[in-house]
Structure formats: C-alpha cells, structure tokens
Design an enzyme around this catalytic site. Structure first.
Site, PDB file in Angstrom:
ATOM      1  N   HIS A   7     -20.125  30.809  17.378  1.00 27.19           N
ATOM      2  CA  HIS A   7     -19.046  29.833  17.225  1.00 27.19           C
ATOM      3  C   HIS A   7     -18.716  29.703  15.742  1.00 27.19           C
ATOM      4  O   HIS A   7     -19.606  29.597  14.899  1.00 27.19           O
ATOM      5  CB  HIS A   7     -19.495  28.473  17.789  1.00 27.19           C
ATOM      6  CG  HIS A   7     -18.520  27.364  17.558  1.00 27.19           C
ATOM      7  ND1 HIS A   7     -18.689  26.422  16.568  1.00 27.19           N
ATOM      8  CD2 HIS A   7     -17.363  27.052  18.187  1.00 27.19           C
ATOM      9  CE1 HIS A   7     -17.670  25.557  16.614  1.00 27.19           C
ATOM     10  NE2 HIS A   7     -16.865  25.922  17.578  1.00 27.19           N
TER      11      HIS A   7
ATOM     12  N   HIS B  75     -11.728  27.208   8.911  1.00 32.17           N
ATOM     13  CA  HIS B  75     -11.777  26.184   9.948  1.00 32.17           C
ATOM     14  C   HIS B  75     -10.642  25.196   9.689  1.00 32.17           C
ATOM     15  O   HIS B  75     -10.684  24.429   8.723  1.00 32.17           O
ATOM     16  CB  HIS B  75     -13.134  25.468   9.921  1.00 32.17           C
ATOM     17  CG  HIS B  75     -13.393  24.635  11.134  1.00 32.17           C
ATOM     18  ND1 HIS B  75     -14.346  23.634  11.178  1.00 32.17           N
ATOM     19  CD2 HIS B  75     -12.823  24.658  12.371  1.00 32.17           C
ATOM     20  CE1 HIS B  75     -14.345  23.092  12.379  1.00 32.17           C
ATOM     21  NE2 HIS B  75     -13.437  23.681  13.103  1.00 32.17           N
TER      22      HIS B  75
END
Length: 588
Positions: free
Chosen positions: A119, A165
């Site tokens: 992830h 991100h």
C-alpha cells in the site's frame, strides 16, 4: 568460561561469568538413543531424521560436514554430541522447507491465491510528510511483494507525472524513476506476475504519456487488456515474469490539484495508537464493541481511496485510448451498496477495493457473501486513512473471508506486518499462496465457509521451547541492560481465526545470554490452514518497557515437525545473523 564486566557506577563494577550454550537434557537423551558408543554415524543420523524429524534426507551429514571442513569431523564422517547439537542449531535444520521451493498448484485463477500486496509503496515513512522514493519499492520487491501501488499526479507544470500521496506534504518522486526500479527488480525474488495498482489523477494528455512510458519500459513483458468481460482471471503460472496494470477505468479529469495544494482530510486524522508502542498487540476485529453495521456500505456506493481524492473533480469526455488498453485488471466502483455488489454478475470477474473499516463492518452481516464473492472476484483491502503513522491492521480478517490483496504499508514494522511476512514465507516465498480449499468450495446446499462458525479442533500443535543463542554475537553486551546480562523470556502464540488466536509466555531466565526455558505449550487449532505460529523474545526490564530480542512468524501449514533451529528477525523482518531458538514441533 569467559567473564563479562558491567560498570555499576563510576567506582564499582560487577563481574558475571559468561556461560556457554548447554545441550538440553532431551537432546542428550536423543543422541544417546541414536548413537553408538558416543558416536553418531551417517546411518544413525538418517534414522534420527526419519523417526524424530519425520523427513528423508540422505545427504544431511555430507552437507553439515562440508560446512565444517575446518574441523576434524570432516574426515571422521561422524558426529559427537557437541557436533550433533551444532547441527540441530544450524541453518540446515530450518523449520520451513529449505531451500525454499514453490510447491503449490499455480494454475488456478488469480482469485484463488492470497497475493503479497503493498500500500502506498513509494512512501519512506509516515503518510503525511515523508519522502516519496523508489527505494521502498525496490526493498518491497526484494522481499517478494507482488503488488506495488503508485499514486499518479501531474507535476506543478502539468507536463510530467509525479508519484506522491495526494492531499499531503509528501515530497514527490518521478513516475519514470519508479518504473525503472520496478523493471530492474520485478523478478529478483519471484518469477510470478507483478501487479501495479494505480491511483490515477491525470489528464488525458498525461495518461497518454504514462502509456508511452510504461510501454517503452516493459515492452512485451506488459500484459494488455484483452477483454472488458473476463469470466475468470488468468493463472499465476500463465503470467510468469509478466507485469500487469490494474486500476479503475480511467476517470477523465480536468486539471487536478497537486497533493500539496489539496486537503482531503487525511492530515486531520488522529494518529493510530494500535502499533505506536512495541507492547501493543495485534488488534482483533471481533473485540470491538461499537460496530456500525448500517453504515454507508448499505446506502449507495462505497468510496475507495481514489474516490475520496477526486469526488469533486469534473470529468472530461474522453480518456487516452492507448492508456485504457494497458489496464489488464480493471477495478470497479460498485454501485448500490454492499448487498448489490456482492451479488454482481457471476459470469464476469471483478476487482473491488475497500478499506479495513468497511470490511470489518461488512463481515458482521455479510461474511459468507464476501467469501462467496472472493471465490471468483479479486478483493483489495487497504488501511484506513487515520493510520498516518503507516501502521497496519490484522490481515486475518481479510484472509479468512478470502480477500486476496490485503494491502499493507511495508515501510514500517509491527506485529501486523510480521504476520504478513509470515504468511508469505509459505510456498517458497514467491508472493502467491494458494487459498485453502474450504474458501473455494461450495457445498451441496450452496453453502460456503462461515468464519463465524464454531468448528471442532482439527489438530493440536505441541511446541517446546528449549533454549536460545546468538544475542551475544549480534548485540553489544550492554545493549539490553547496562548493569548485567539480559533476562530473556519468550512468547509463543497462534494468529489465526479468533478461536485459535492465543499467546503464551515462558518464565524469565535471569542474567544469561543463553536462556534455557525447556517449556512446552499446546495449541488446539480449528483452522490450521490459516494459522500462523508467532514467536517473540523479550528482555525483561523492571524499570522500563521490555526490550525487543527478536521475532518470527511461521505458517503452520508448512511447519516441519521435530527439533528445529528457528531463526529470529528484527523489527523490520530482516533475519539476525546469529540469533535463533531451538524448538520442537509435533502435531497430535
């Protein structure tokens, strides 16, 4: 026998005799039984391996002797007690098959396998302010991870693709650098397919550029989309040394804001306390008292990570067709709530994503439906947004319901990640582990496995912890305690379905680098196929939290019986050079 000195204060010091590892009494008895006049020949050793270790191995003596050519035993072709003890503590006597070898059937569809899944694979630390880099991607691939996740955003001038991100302060890395590192390391640990999951926040022009970069980087290794309607996924065997892209059918965005300009609420999330401290245990989803069953899973479509990022973006009319063509596994945004998407067209294979909290809520009322869904379809489960410290959740909730892609933050450490590492030590460490048959079967009355069902005990695992060694070689003599040798104790337990999950503890052995516990534990197992044996060593500290002395996690389904040398690993999962335990495993 050497002596260690510890300074108590500026004027005084304490001396301790440094004991050596002693052969346990049970090992002495076994040597006596399988030797003649204090000498164990190759024939004697072979008999011991058959009757105690439960294995056939004709060349063990030769292999051990070759490792010790500098000793006289190489020409003697036999072992005395001390050398037999050395053999039992050697890497030749591992608890898992060695050398690692893929032994499971790899010809089933991808939906029949648990897949080692990362992830936010590009992050070096926390989810908010750490650097983005290709280095954690390389490390994950070298550990055998088979699913790498990249979040694609336009750079500030909208002419290149950055990986970061979104909605955070993470510093970007270029897509091309990540792709090059993936290409160079994709198959160093496993030849089975590598899946790249993409979060796409790009304009059509940049989507076309991604298609060009990916095609040039991977060439014929890349799997192209052959159909919008697969009846089942291809097998890992048919996709050896191939790279697969997976994302939702592209959203055709207008200009999207870069991560640093956007606030999607993640930065406001509270730090997860679950694994912030060493002493915290892996959470058990069944222990949570407040369960919101009637949540938004029952009311319309759920949101995954990309939806949360982009729910307010406007859409263009057309995405880059060359980019669409490269998406071989299409993730889908199911509409109508969980009841609807669990009953999707059974003739088509789907891939869906949901976070850990959505899964926890869903299994309360739809556990068997999820098991049935994952028999044909791929399910990806990822950490909730509040895990800004890059901690992880208990992966067993996903595995026991058949979820193939339990996505973990690989850059951290903690017990949940150790379970993930333990699961994928199975099947030769190739990153694909065949799901147990009971998760794939449909009964005569159309029933499937029910994780909530109280099941009878299938087998009992007996574990004996004899002793440990190696800390004196891998650590400074004042690492654990400034004033004396360490006081070690061991924790042994099972992670699995709730009925099987338990942890037990040995006594503490004071002031000894070679603790000898000689304690035995029994673990009744109702679902041994999903059980993981957990082993940890701590150093007792009266005035502070106990120090970490090593850990490992072993899939029970592949555990070799008999007396075994169990190597321990550090927080990150890297094996210590010398630290190991001598243990015995038996099934009754």
């Amino acid at each position: 026998m050497s002596k260690q000195t510890y300074r108590v204060c500026c004027c005084f010091s304490r001396g301790f005799r440094q004991k050596e590892a002693e052969t346990p009494a049970e090992i002495k008895d076994l040597f006596e039984k399988y030797s003649e006049n204090g000498v164990m020949t190759a024939e004697n050793l072979h008999k011991f391996l058959q009757e105690v270790q439960g294995e056939e191995s004709e060349n063990v003596m030769e292999s051990f002797l070759n490792l010790h050519k500098h000793l006289n035993i190489f020409h003697r072709k036999s072992l005395y007690l001390e050398e037999f003890f050395q053999y039992l503590l050697s890497d030749l006597n591992a608890p898992l098959p060695s050398p690692p070898k893929v032994h499971q059937d790899m010809t089933g569809p991808l939906s029949h396998y648990f897949i080692y899944t990362g992830h936010n694979s590009y992050l070096t630390g926390n989810q908010i302010s750490s650097d983005c880099s290709d280095l954690p991607i390389i490390e994950a691939l070298q550990r055998g991870v088979r699913v790498i996740e990249l979040d694609m955003w336009p750079n500030s001038t909208k002419d290149d693709v950055h990986i970061l991100h979104g909605g955070t302060l993470t510093t970007p890395v270029t897509l091309i650098k990540c792709l090059k590192s993936i290409r160079d390391n994709a198959f160093v640990a496993s030849e089975y397919p590598l899946i790249i999951t993409l979060e796409d926040h790009l304009t059509p022009d940049l989507q076309a550029r991604v298609a060009e970069m990916v095609t040039q980087m991977f060439g014929d290794v890349l799997v192209s989309n052959t159909s919008d309607c697969l009846s089942k996924f291809p097998s890992p065997e048919s996709l050896k040394r191939r790279v697969i892209l997976s994302t939702k059918p592209p959203k055709e965005y207008l200009e999207t804001k870069s991560g640093k300009e956007e606030d999607n609420g993640i930065s406001k999330a509270k730090k997860s306390p679950e694994e912030a401290a060493w002493g915290m245990e892996v959470s058990d989803f069944l222990d949570k008292s407040k369960i919101n069953i009637e949540n938004d899973l029952e009311q319309g479509e759920y949101q995954d990570e990309e939806d949360q990022q982009d729910e307010n973006h406007n859409l263009q009319q057309n995405a880059a067709p060359e980019y669409k063509k490269l998406i071989a596994i299409r993730a889908e945004k199911m509409k109508g709530g969980i009841k609807a998407w669990l009953r999707v067209d059974s003739q088509k294979a789907h891939r869906v994503s949901l976070n850990e909290e959505k899964l926890e809520n869903a299994v309360k009322t739809h556990g068997t439906d999820i098991v049935r869904f994952t028999q044909r379809n791929l399910m990806r489960v990822y950490p909730k947004a509040s895990r800004i410290d890059s901690s992880n959740f208990n992966p067993l909730i996903g595995w026991m319901h058949g979820a193939q892609m339990v996505a973990f933050n690989m850059q951290g450490h903690g017990r949940s990640l150790w379970l993930m590492q333990g699961m994928f030590r199975a099947n030769g460490g190739c990153g694909y582990v065949k799901k147990p048959d009971f998760l794939q079967k449909v009964g005569p009355n159309n029933e499937v496995f029910n994780p909530k069902m109280q099941l009878p005990v299938k087998k009992i695992l007996k574990v004996k912890v004899y002793m440990g060694e190696g800390w004196n070689l891998d650590f400074k003599h004042t690492h654990f305690d400034l004033y004396s040798p360490p006081d070690f104790y061991a924790k042994v337990g099972i992670a699995g379905v709730p009925a099987d999950t338990v942890t037990k503890k040995t006594k503490t052995i004071e002031d000894n680098w070679f603790p000898a516990w000689n304690e035995e534990f029994e673990f009744p197992l109702t679902v041994p196929e999903l059980a993981l044996l957990r082993v940890e060593v701590h150093e007792f500290d009266m005035s502070d939290k106990d120090d970490f002395g090593g850990q490992t996690c072993i899939p029970v389904s592949e555990l070799k019986t008999g007396i075994r040398a169990v190597p321990l690993h550090n927080h990150k999962g890297d094996k210590y050079k010398s630290v190991k335990l001598l243990m015995r495993f038996d099934f009754v």
